[in-house]
Write a protein that holds these residues in place. Structure first.
Motif, PDB file in Angstrom:
ATOM      1  N   SER A 200       0.238 -15.948   4.618  1.00  0.00           N
ATOM      2  CA  SER A 200       1.280 -15.847   5.644  1.00  0.00           C
ATOM      3  C   SER A 200       1.804 -14.420   5.797  1.00  0.00           C
ATOM      4  N   GLY A 201       1.669 -13.621   4.734  1.00  0.00           N
ATOM      5  CA  GLY A 201       2.162 -12.254   4.760  1.00  0.00           C
ATOM      6  C   GLY A 201       3.659 -12.143   4.524  1.00  0.00           C
ATOM      7  N   HIS A 202       4.314 -13.276   4.320  1.00  0.00           N
ATOM      8  CA  HIS A 202       5.767 -13.282   4.180  1.00  0.00           C
ATOM      9  C   HIS A 202       6.231 -12.499   2.955  1.00  0.00           C
ATOM     10  N   TYR A 203       5.565 -12.727   1.831  1.00  0.00           N
ATOM     11  CA  TYR A 203       6.013 -12.090   0.590  1.00  0.00           C
ATOM     12  C   TYR A 203       5.890 -10.577   0.660  1.00  0.00           C
ATOM     13  N   LEU A 204       4.727 -10.082   1.107  1.00  0.00           N
ATOM     14  CA  LEU A 204       4.542  -8.633   1.183  1.00  0.00           C
ATOM     15  C   LEU A 204       5.520  -7.998   2.162  1.00  0.00           C
ATOM     16  N   ASP A 205       5.813  -8.698   3.249  1.00  0.00           N
ATOM     17  CA  ASP A 205       6.819  -8.196   4.183  1.00  0.00           C
ATOM     18  C   ASP A 205       8.177  -8.071   3.504  1.00  0.00           C
ATOM     19  N   SER A 206       8.492  -9.034   2.632  1.00  0.00           N
ATOM     20  CA  SER A 206       9.798  -9.052   1.966  1.00  0.00           C
ATOM     21  C   SER A 206       9.941  -7.956   0.923  1.00  0.00           C
ATOM     22  N   VAL A 207       8.808  -7.617   0.253  1.00  0.00           N
ATOM     23  CA  VAL A 207       8.883  -6.641  -0.838  1.00  0.00           C
ATOM     24  C   VAL A 207       8.216  -5.320  -0.479  1.00  0.00           C
ATOM     25  N   GLY A 208       7.925  -5.133   0.815  1.00  0.00           N
ATOM     26  CA  GLY A 208       7.224  -3.925   1.234  1.00  0.00           C
ATOM     27  C   GLY A 208       7.891  -2.652   0.768  1.00  0.00           C
ATOM     28  N   TRP A 209       9.207  -2.621   0.757  1.00  0.00           N
ATOM     29  CA  TRP A 209       9.942  -1.418   0.341  1.00  0.00           C
ATOM     30  C   TRP A 209       9.719  -1.092  -1.133  1.00  0.00           C
ATOM     31  N   LEU A 210       9.296  -2.114  -1.900  1.00  0.00           N
ATOM     32  CA  LEU A 210       9.120  -1.954  -3.336  1.00  0.00           C
ATOM     33  C   LEU A 210       7.652  -1.805  -3.722  1.00  0.00           C
ATOM     34  N   ALA A 211       6.747  -2.159  -2.808  1.00  0.00           N
ATOM     35  CA  ALA A 211       5.315  -2.216  -3.118  1.00  0.00           C
ATOM     36  C   ALA A 211       4.762  -0.836  -3.462  1.00  0.00           C
ATOM     37  N   LEU A 212       3.903  -0.810  -4.465  1.00  0.00           N
ATOM     38  CA  LEU A 212       3.271   0.431  -4.912  1.00  0.00           C
ATOM     39  C   LEU A 212       2.143   0.832  -3.970  1.00  0.00           C
ATOM     40  N   ASN A 213       1.975   2.129  -3.795  1.00  0.00           N
ATOM     41  CA  ASN A 213       0.847   2.666  -3.045  1.00  0.00           C
ATOM     42  C   ASN A 213      -0.351   2.703  -3.990  1.00  0.00           C
ATOM     43  N   PRO A 214      -1.463   2.009  -3.677  1.00  0.00           N
ATOM     44  CA  PRO A 214      -2.574   1.919  -4.626  1.00  0.00           C
ATOM     45  C   PRO A 214      -3.229   3.255  -4.947  1.00  0.00           C
ATOM     46  N   VAL A 215      -3.286   4.162  -3.987  1.00  0.00           N
ATOM     47  CA  VAL A 215      -3.889   5.470  -4.234  1.00  0.00           C
ATOM     48  C   VAL A 215      -3.048   6.253  -5.236  1.00  0.00           C
ATOM     49  N   GLN A 216      -1.754   6.294  -4.993  1.00  0.00           N
ATOM     50  CA  GLN A 216      -0.863   7.033  -5.881  1.00  0.00           C
ATOM     51  C   GLN A 216      -0.781   6.394  -7.258  1.00  0.00           C
ATOM     52  N   PHE A 217      -0.766   5.062  -7.284  1.00  0.00           N
ATOM     53  CA  PHE A 217      -0.650   4.384  -8.573  1.00  0.00           C
ATOM     54  C   PHE A 217      -1.922   4.569  -9.404  1.00  0.00           C
ATOM     55  N   ALA A 218      -3.067   4.569  -8.753  1.00  0.00           N
ATOM     56  CA  ALA A 218      -4.319   4.819  -9.471  1.00  0.00           C
ATOM     57  C   ALA A 218      -4.285   6.197 -10.128  1.00  0.00           C
ATOM     58  N   GLU A 219      -3.760   7.179  -9.417  1.00  0.00           N
ATOM     59  CA  GLU A 219      -3.653   8.534  -9.972  1.00  0.00           C
ATOM     60  C   GLU A 219      -2.745   8.555 -11.195  1.00  0.00           C
ATOM     61  N   VAL A 220      -1.658   7.793 -11.139  1.00  0.00           N
ATOM     62  CA  VAL A 220      -0.744   7.725 -12.286  1.00  0.00           C
ATOM     63  C   VAL A 220      -1.460   7.133 -13.494  1.00  0.00           C
TER      64      VAL A 220
END
Length: 263
Positions: A200-220
């Motif tokens: 549904s995409g509801h959850y990701l929409d709700s936590v989008g402000w908190l979601a990690l960027n996969p490119v940046q997180f991989a670098e970390v």
């Protein structure tokens, strides 16, 4: 910056999402990479990108972590191709966000086979090889859900909590041999994970402000390799919430079931 030139890195779940970005990140540091996942076409494309970045070897091997025989075959191929293994990153896994009482037995079994048993077997086979060399590193992408479970994630949270416990014991067993075990516990990551977990995409929409960027997180994550890091919890806000949960579990239960229940 960590240098991985000449080292062999095995990454599961490397066809997309965080696993793909981890593959590209270690390739950019010069590593030989072995990519494992179920989708051969996607894996091959990632391997091609890795080869351009590393000017080293990049091998794509189809492997379903739900099948013990395929995991055994994966390691046999690594042995034949490289003869040794320096780093393993367990990035395979999936989730389904649904109430525990509604999840069918087949889905529960598959999630535990892939997320938990498959990862344990990969870690075991890697550790056996690394112990002979007296060095190496095993990285497991678990989840902050394994520390803070919320409604509609009971089975997923259980599959990740088991990995955290397994890594805690494995770390103690392997430390005297010279092998480090790092457990990575991310919160939501902005990847295709949620296309399966929550169509549904509801959850990701709700936590989008908190979601990690996969490119940046991989670098970390890659920046922590070779530094004997025990655990990595991100985002920092959720890491702090986990500490608060341990201090005041009843309040934590209330918050997890109300304020932070965004599914």
């Amino acid at each position: 910056m960590v240098a991985l030139t000449g080292q062999t890195v095995l990454i599961t779940g490397a066809s997309s999402g965080l696993g793909e970005q981890l593959a590209l990140a270690v390739a950019a540091k010069g590593a030989n990479v072995v990519l494992a996942a179920r989708r051969q076409d996607r894996l091959t494309k990632v391997a091609d990108q890795c080869r351009l970045l590393s000017r080293a070897q990049a091998v794509a091997i189809k492997c379903d972590l739900a099948q013990v025989s395929e995991i055994d075959r994966l390691f046999d191929q690594v042995d034949q191709l490289f003869g040794s293994l320096d780093i393993v990153i367990n990035a395979a896994g999936f989730g389904i966000l649904t109430p525990a009482i509604d999840m069918d037995a087949a889905t529960m079994a598959k999630m535990l086979r892939v997320n938990t048993l498959g990862v344990m077997l990969v870690s075991q086979l890697a550790a056996q090889r690394m112990s002979r060399a007296g060095k190496g590193e095993i990285v497991t992408i678990a989840s902050i859900a394994g520390k803070i479970a919320t409604p509609k994630s009971a089975v997923y949270a259980a599959s990740k909590a088991a990995l955290i416990a397994y890594d805690n014991a494995l770390r103690l067993e392997l430390k005297p041999i010279g092998i480090n075990v790092m457990t990575v516990n991310p919160g939501p990551i902005n990847t295709d994970f949620f296309k399966t977990a929550d169509p549904s995409g509801h959850y990701l929409d709700s936590v989008g402000w908190l979601a990690l960027n996969p490119v940046q997180f991989a670098e970390v994550i890659v920046s922590k390799l070779g530094r004997h890091q025990r655990e990595l919890n991100r985002p920092r806000l959720m890491a702090a919430a986990n500490l608060g949960y341990q201090i005041a579990p009843k309040l934590g239960d209330w918050l997890a079931g109300t304020v932070f229940n965004l599914k």
